[in-house]
Motif scaffolding. Sequence first.
Motif, PDB file in Angstrom:
ATOM      1  N   ALA A 121       0.554  -0.841   0.191  1.00 50.56           N
ATOM      2  CA  ALA A 121      -0.333  -0.190  -0.368  1.00 50.56           C
ATOM      3  C   ALA A 121       0.175   1.426  -0.132  1.00 50.56           C
ATOM      4  CB  ALA A 121      -0.687   0.033   1.736  1.00 50.56           C
ATOM      5  N   SER A 122       1.931   1.177   0.119  1.00 50.88           N
ATOM      6  CA  SER A 122       3.101   2.319   0.479  1.00 50.88           C
ATOM      7  C   SER A 122       3.976   1.871  -1.334  1.00 50.88           C
ATOM      8  CB  SER A 122       4.568   1.558   0.801  1.00 50.88           C
ATOM      9  OG  SER A 122       5.191   2.974   0.995  1.00 50.88           O
ATOM     10  N   ARG A 123       3.604   4.239  -1.408  1.00 52.47           N
ATOM     11  CA  ARG A 123       4.532   4.165  -2.690  1.00 52.47           C
ATOM     12  C   ARG A 123       5.867   4.245  -2.342  1.00 52.47           C
ATOM     13  NH1 ARG A 123       3.867   9.597  -2.921  1.00 52.47           N
ATOM     14  NH2 ARG A 123       4.197  10.208  -5.371  1.00 52.47           N
ATOM     15  N   HIS A 124       6.814   4.375  -1.680  1.00 50.77           N
ATOM     16  CA  HIS A 124       7.714   4.248  -1.189  1.00 50.77           C
ATOM     17  C   HIS A 124       8.920   3.480  -0.394  1.00 50.77           C
ATOM     18  CE1 HIS A 124       8.030   8.645  -2.449  1.00 50.77           C
ATOM     19  NE2 HIS A 124       7.445   8.623  -1.919  1.00 50.77           N
ATOM     20  N   ALA A 125       7.580   1.681  -0.879  1.00 50.77           N
ATOM     21  CA  ALA A 125       8.050   0.475  -0.320  1.00 50.77           C
ATOM     22  C   ALA A 125       9.650   0.086  -0.108  1.00 50.77           C
ATOM     23  CB  ALA A 125       6.996  -0.813  -0.242  1.00 50.77           C
ATOM     24  N   ALA A 126      10.749  -0.493   1.262  1.00 51.11           N
ATOM     25  CA  ALA A 126      10.876  -0.597   0.977  1.00 51.11           C
ATOM     26  C   ALA A 126      11.680  -1.869   2.002  1.00 51.11           C
ATOM     27  CB  ALA A 126      12.640   0.230   1.051  1.00 51.11           C
ATOM     28  N   ILE A 127      12.416  -2.679   1.536  1.00 50.35           N
ATOM     29  CA  ILE A 127      13.134  -3.225   2.491  1.00 50.35           C
ATOM     30  C   ILE A 127      14.500  -3.654   2.769  1.00 50.35           C
ATOM     31  CG2 ILE A 127      13.756  -6.096   3.433  1.00 50.35           C
ATOM     32  CD1 ILE A 127      10.254  -6.605   1.930  1.00 50.35           C
ATOM     33  N   LEU A 153      21.053 -13.516   1.859  1.00 52.29           N
ATOM     34  CA  LEU A 153      22.199 -12.333   0.367  1.00 52.29           C
ATOM     35  C   LEU A 153      21.237 -13.136  -0.544  1.00 52.29           C
ATOM     36  CD1 LEU A 153      23.804 -10.514  -1.250  1.00 52.29           C
ATOM     37  CD2 LEU A 153      25.537 -12.563  -1.668  1.00 52.29           C
ATOM     38  N   SER A 154      21.389 -14.949  -0.536  1.00 54.71           N
ATOM     39  CA  SER A 154      20.539 -14.971  -1.741  1.00 54.71           C
ATOM     40  C   SER A 154      19.187 -14.993  -1.879  1.00 54.71           C
ATOM     41  CB  SER A 154      20.320 -16.625  -1.766  1.00 54.71           C
ATOM     42  OG  SER A 154      21.837 -16.811  -2.140  1.00 54.71           O
ATOM     43  N   LEU A 155      18.376 -14.490  -0.068  1.00 55.05           N
ATOM     44  CA  LEU A 155      16.786 -13.768  -0.249  1.00 55.05           C
ATOM     45  C   LEU A 155      17.387 -13.335  -0.095  1.00 55.05           C
ATOM     46  CD1 LEU A 155      14.717 -15.165   1.277  1.00 55.05           C
ATOM     47  CD2 LEU A 155      15.362 -14.759   3.777  1.00 55.05           C
ATOM     48  N   THR A 156      17.928 -12.439  -0.533  1.00 56.98           N
ATOM     49  CA  THR A 156      17.495 -10.840  -0.839  1.00 56.98           C
ATOM     50  C   THR A 156      17.530 -10.706  -2.190  1.00 56.98           C
ATOM     51  OG1 THR A 156      18.723 -10.081   1.392  1.00 56.98           O
ATOM     52  CG2 THR A 156      18.403  -8.989  -1.006  1.00 56.98           C
ATOM     53  N   LEU A 157      18.352 -11.420  -3.235  1.00 60.79           N
ATOM     54  CA  LEU A 157      18.279 -10.642  -4.197  1.00 60.79           C
ATOM     55  C   LEU A 157      16.246 -12.303  -5.269  1.00 60.79           C
ATOM     56  CD1 LEU A 157      21.976 -12.466  -5.342  1.00 60.79           C
ATOM     57  CD2 LEU A 157      20.606  -9.880  -5.520  1.00 60.79           C
ATOM     58  N   ALA A 158      16.180 -13.129  -3.933  1.00 62.66           N
ATOM     59  CA  ALA A 158      14.808 -13.616  -4.692  1.00 62.66           C
ATOM     60  C   ALA A 158      14.154 -12.608  -4.769  1.00 62.66           C
ATOM     61  CB  ALA A 158      14.961 -14.458  -3.597  1.00 62.66           C
ATOM     62  N   MET A 159      13.901 -11.832  -3.220  1.00 63.48           N
ATOM     63  CA  MET A 159      12.963 -11.023  -3.109  1.00 63.48           C
ATOM     64  C   MET A 159      12.795 -10.114  -4.004  1.00 63.48           C
ATOM     65  SD  MET A 159      12.937 -11.037   1.343  1.00 63.48           S
ATOM     66  CE  MET A 159      12.031  -9.777   1.779  1.00 63.48           C
ATOM     67  N   ASP A 162      11.209 -11.074  -6.886  1.00 59.38           N
ATOM     68  CA  ASP A 162       9.540 -11.450  -6.715  1.00 59.38           C
ATOM     69  C   ASP A 162       9.728 -10.105  -6.715  1.00 59.38           C
ATOM     70  OD1 ASP A 162       9.793 -14.024  -6.837  1.00 59.38           O
ATOM     71  OD2 ASP A 162      10.248 -13.899  -4.720  1.00 59.38           O
ATOM     72  N   HIS A 163       9.071  -9.313  -5.823  1.00 55.11           N
ATOM     73  CA  HIS A 163       8.343  -7.562  -5.634  1.00 55.11           C
ATOM     74  C   HIS A 163       8.926  -7.015  -6.192  1.00 55.11           C
ATOM     75  CE1 HIS A 163       6.727 -10.327  -2.718  1.00 55.11           C
ATOM     76  NE2 HIS A 163       8.368 -11.127  -2.174  1.00 55.11           N
ATOM     77  N   VAL A 164       9.891  -6.160  -7.182  1.00 52.81           N
ATOM     78  CA  VAL A 164       9.756  -5.292  -7.763  1.00 52.81           C
ATOM     79  C   VAL A 164       8.735  -4.621  -9.294  1.00 52.81           C
ATOM     80  CG1 VAL A 164      10.701  -6.261  -9.991  1.00 52.81           C
ATOM     81  CG2 VAL A 164      12.011  -4.019  -9.569  1.00 52.81           C
ATOM     82  N   GLY A 165       8.008  -6.339  -9.300  1.00 54.15           N
ATOM     83  CA  GLY A 165       6.741  -5.794  -9.841  1.00 54.15           C
ATOM     84  C   GLY A 165       5.806  -4.879  -9.089  1.00 54.15           C
ATOM     85  N   GLU A 166       6.195  -4.680  -7.836  1.00 58.24           N
ATOM     86  CA  GLU A 166       5.127  -4.281  -7.290  1.00 58.24           C
ATOM     87  C   GLU A 166       5.405  -3.486  -6.373  1.00 58.24           C
ATOM     88  OE1 GLU A 166       3.042  -8.339  -4.975  1.00 58.24           O
ATOM     89  OE2 GLU A 166       4.881  -7.943  -4.545  1.00 58.24           O
ATOM     90  N   GLY A 167       6.256  -2.898  -6.121  1.00 56.50           N
ATOM     91  CA  GLY A 167       7.049  -1.187  -6.357  1.00 56.50           C
ATOM     92  C   GLY A 167       7.624  -1.315  -5.407  1.00 56.50           C
ATOM     93  N   ILE A 168       8.237  -2.613  -4.802  1.00 52.15           N
ATOM     94  CA  ILE A 168       8.913  -2.954  -3.680  1.00 52.15           C
ATOM     95  C   ILE A 168      10.433  -3.450  -3.883  1.00 52.15           C
ATOM     96  CG2 ILE A 168       9.086  -4.289  -1.617  1.00 52.15           C
ATOM     97  CD1 ILE A 168       5.883  -5.097  -1.112  1.00 52.15           C
ATOM     98  N   THR A 231      18.009  -1.887  -6.238  1.00 52.82           N
ATOM     99  CA  THR A 231      17.338  -2.786  -5.739  1.00 52.82           C
ATOM    100  C   THR A 231      17.681  -4.137  -6.226  1.00 52.82           C
ATOM    101  OG1 THR A 231      15.250  -4.257  -5.422  1.00 52.82           O
ATOM    102  CG2 THR A 231      15.643  -3.074  -8.005  1.00 52.82           C
ATOM    103  N   GLY A 232      18.293  -4.973  -5.136  1.00 56.73           N
ATOM    104  CA  GLY A 232      18.892  -6.752  -5.547  1.00 56.73           C
ATOM    105  C   GLY A 232      20.184  -6.043  -5.227  1.00 56.73           C
TER     106      GLY A 232
END
Length: 251
Positions: A121-127, A153-159, A162-168, A231-232
């Motif tokens: 729901a955020s316009r500036h989502a980041a993990i 490290l591998s989890l970060t790249l996979a996430m 997975d979520h770049v298309g959602e703006g995260i 990202t990534g």
Amino acid sequence: MTDFEGLRAVVTGGASGIGRATAELLAARGAQVTVLDLAPDTVAKPLLARRADVTDDTSVRTALAAAAGEMGGLDILVNNAGIGAQGTVEDNDDAEWHRVLDVNVLGMVRTARAALPHLRASRHAAIVNTCSIAATAGLPGRALYSATKGAVLSLTLAMAADHVGEGIRVNCVNPGTVDTPWIGRLLDAADDPAAERAALVARQPTGRLVRADEVAAAIAYLASPAAGATTGTALAVDGGMQGLLLRPVAS
């Protein structure tokens, strides 16, 4: 600086060390910040605090939902909670492997899983995940710890994929040896604390341990809207340990 004005952040393991430095920096730059920690009693305003155990899915979901509700949403998740481990592959039994993996890897999975509905729901989502130089360099006596950070490290790249298309956006920092309470406890337990500290300092090209506030600054950059095209990425904050191989100084 007020570049985080209006943004809401959760920092796990935020009561001390890198997590505390990060939470305080984000708050100083305008964010509302909730710390999730097993022992949040030392956390003071303007930081908010909730107890959470990252090894317990219900605890994580409850604390994350409460934090997002109190702040009116969530824009940033800093996955920082973690524990250390020493020894070669022979030195830790299965129970210890399961315990450290449960905190360092599955803890991030649980927290991210609980945060994603709010981040969407955020316009500036980041993990931002706290990884380690141990993911990219072979360190002696750190087999279990290194395995968990390699997974992060591998989890970060996979996430990130997975979520770049959602703006995260999803990134991680790879600190070197940071002068934190955990390192202090390791040094206190050593046979010769002074010699052990000297050895840790000597392996970093800058000739000193990394400070928690330096890692916090890197996390803040990756979490900031100013890093909207990033990202990534794994950002090393290690005093040159990963990329520099210096010639020994002649005695």
